[in-house]
Design an enzyme around this catalytic site. Structure first.
Site, PDB file in Angstrom:
ATOM      1  N   LYS A  46      30.755  21.707  33.174  1.00 24.77           N
ATOM      2  CA  LYS A  46      30.949  20.266  34.250  1.00 24.77           C
ATOM      3  C   LYS A  46      29.774  19.706  34.786  1.00 24.77           C
ATOM      4  CE  LYS A  46      34.449  19.382  33.551  1.00 24.77           C
ATOM      5  NZ  LYS A  46      34.808  18.967  31.856  1.00 24.77           N
ATOM      6  N   HIS A 101      26.919  27.377  27.389  1.00 21.21           N
ATOM      7  CA  HIS A 101      26.883  27.598  28.663  1.00 21.21           C
ATOM      8  C   HIS A 101      26.427  28.817  29.065  1.00 21.21           C
ATOM      9  CE1 HIS A 101      29.140  23.871  29.170  1.00 21.21           C
ATOM     10  NE2 HIS A 101      30.393  24.259  29.061  1.00 21.21           N
ATOM     11  N   SER A 131      35.209  18.209  39.565  1.00 20.84           N
ATOM     12  CA  SER A 131      35.352  17.979  38.193  1.00 20.84           C
ATOM     13  C   SER A 131      35.997  19.144  37.420  1.00 20.84           C
ATOM     14  CB  SER A 131      33.915  17.676  37.311  1.00 20.84           C
ATOM     15  OG  SER A 131      33.963  17.645  36.175  1.00 20.84           O
TER      16      SER A 131
HETATM   17  P1  A3P Z   1      33.880  14.131  36.117  1.00 25.90           P
HETATM   18  O1  A3P Z   1      34.929  14.867  35.997  1.00 25.90           O
HETATM   19  O2  A3P Z   1      33.323  14.386  37.486  1.00 25.90           O
HETATM   20  O3  A3P Z   1      34.132  12.775  35.732  1.00 25.90           O
HETATM   21  P2  A3P Z   1      30.536  18.526  30.923  1.00 25.90           P
HETATM   22  O4  A3P Z   1      30.510  17.697  29.829  1.00 25.90           O
HETATM   23  O5  A3P Z   1      29.364  19.347  31.204  1.00 25.90           O
HETATM   24  O6  A3P Z   1      31.973  19.289  30.834  1.00 25.90           O
HETATM   25  O7  A3P Z   1      30.743  17.571  32.235  1.00 25.90           O
HETATM   26  C1  A3P Z   1      31.773  16.665  32.426  1.00 25.90           C
HETATM   27  C2  A3P Z   1      31.535  15.860  33.399  1.00 25.90           C
HETATM   28  O8  A3P Z   1      30.269  14.832  33.075  1.00 25.90           O
HETATM   29  C3  A3P Z   1      32.793  14.792  33.716  1.00 25.90           C
HETATM   30  O9  A3P Z   1      32.365  14.503  35.257  1.00 25.90           O
HETATM   31  C4  A3P Z   1      32.481  13.650  32.702  1.00 25.90           C
HETATM   32  O10 A3P Z   1      33.152  12.403  33.432  1.00 25.90           O
HETATM   33  C5  A3P Z   1      30.788  13.382  33.117  1.00 25.90           C
HETATM   34  N1  A3P Z   1      30.129  12.718  32.248  1.00 25.90           N
HETATM   35  C6  A3P Z   1      30.205  12.715  30.661  1.00 25.90           C
HETATM   36  N2  A3P Z   1      29.696  11.614  30.128  1.00 25.90           N
HETATM   37  C7  A3P Z   1      29.053  10.926  31.198  1.00 25.90           C
HETATM   38  C8  A3P Z   1      28.160   9.726  31.329  1.00 25.90           C
HETATM   39  N3  A3P Z   1      27.846   9.063  30.172  1.00 25.90           N
HETATM   40  N4  A3P Z   1      27.851   9.358  32.515  1.00 25.90           N
HETATM   41  C9  A3P Z   1      28.272  10.108  33.625  1.00 25.90           C
HETATM   42  N5  A3P Z   1      29.031  11.179  33.727  1.00 25.90           N
HETATM   43  C10 A3P Z   1      29.438  11.675  32.570  1.00 25.90           C
END
Ligand code: A3P
Length: 295
Positions: A46, A101, A131
């Site tokens: 996340k 991860h 998140s």
């Molecule tokens: P949120 O749940 O706060 O929206 P991961 O890919 O490590 O699982 O992380 C997911 C988080 O990164 C989510 O956060 C997602 O919305 C955010 N995310 C993915 N793409 C993004 C982008 N282009 N800009 C900003 N946040 C992004």
């Protein structure tokens, strides 16, 4: 009741998603042969993994930048420790891009002599917590919790996929001198995506024209990614992993400081106390709100 073992698989002290685990693959990961030109994105869950998968894929593949080749980013930048994409993760032509991860202590030995390049993305842990809370409730392969307090306890006990956030970032940071590693902050990427793309491409020694940079920045924005089926993981999430509800996406909000809408004053103060204790003397700065200066 503690359902940790139902959803998570403990391998050498680290929790993996039980339904996705391939034990043979994990057993061999220590000896996984690293190529000099491999590139790894390492994150705690996340923290911006799929965002960075998209950026890397756009940097490396012209056919992705100009949209002439339709390949999911989960196949362009597959996970090292799972076989979830359609491609054979390991037998790809160079340069191979990976996401992971893994904690430092489980990472392939070959990474620890500066062979491949690593980009470690970190995000302020209160936003990670929020998140993760939403994502665990959405994704059927993770344990749902009825309220944030329960999830916060599990997160702070390290009883989640990825274990303790504090340990993950600390170990990777403390071993940085053995690694060819760039630390990037989610919030900085959010504040200035263009500069972040340039920083990443310069670390990767990839020359990009102004046009390329524009195309990357445009396609790596939250709004663009959310609705692009090649990159938003919607298919994997809804059709392969399963969700508990039809509402909700992998790309949920993509903002900085959402924790302010969720944590109570007491929860926030408790989090701060633990953070200060665990991260005392840790030199990397965090941004807790986009409107605030670093602290
Ligand atoms: P949120 O749940 O706060 O929206 P991961 O890919 O490590 O699982 O992380 C997911 C988080 O990164 C989510 O956060 C997602 O919305 C955010 N995310 C993915 N793409 C993004 C982008 N282009 N800009 C900003 N946040 C992004």
């Amino acid at each position: 009741m503690d359902n940790t073992d139902t959803y998570l698989f403990n391998f050498k002290g680290f929790y993996f998603v039980r339904s996705l685990v391939n034990v043979d693959l994990l057993k061999n990961i220590d000896d996984f042969e690293i190529r000099d030109d491999d590139v790894f994105i390492i994150t705690y869950p996340k923290s911006g993994t799929i965002w960075t998968q998209q950026i890397l894929s756009l940097i490396y593949f012209e056919g992705h930048r100009n949209r002439t080749e339709i390949v999911d980013t989960s196949d362009r930048v597959p996970f090292l420790e799972y076989n979830i994409g359609k491609v054979d993760n390991y037998r790809r032509p160079s340069p191979r891009l990976f996401a992971s991860h893994l904690p430092y202590y489980l990472a392939p030995k070959g990474l620890k002599n500066k062979k491949a390049k690593i980009i470690y993305i970190y995000r302020n842990p209160k936003d990670v917590l929020i998140s993760y809370f939403h994502f665990s409730n959405l994704m059927a392969l993770l344990e749902a919790t009825d309220n944030l307090e329960h999830f916060m306890k599990r997160f702070l006990d390290g009883k989640v996929y990825g274990n303790l956030w504090f340990d993950h970032i600390r170990a990777w940071y403390e071993h940085r001198s053995e690694l060819n590693i760039l630390f990037m902050m989610y919030e900085e990427m959010k504040k200035d995506l263009r500069s972040s793309v340039l920083k990443i491409s310069s670390f990767l020694e990839k020359e990009l024209s102004d046009e390329d940079v524009e195309a990357i920045v445009k396609q790596a924005t939250f709004q663009n990614m959310k609705f692009d089926p090649q990159v938003n993981y919607q298919h994997l999430l809804k059709h392969e992993w399963g969700t508990r509800t039809n509402e909700g996406d992998f790309l949920r909000k993509g903002t900085v400081g959402d924790w302010k809408h969720h944590l109570t004053v007491e929860q926030n103060e408790r989090f701060d106390r633990i953070f200060q204790k665990k991260m005392k003397d840790f030199p990397l700065k965090f941004i807790w709100d986009i409107n605030e200066e670093e602290n």
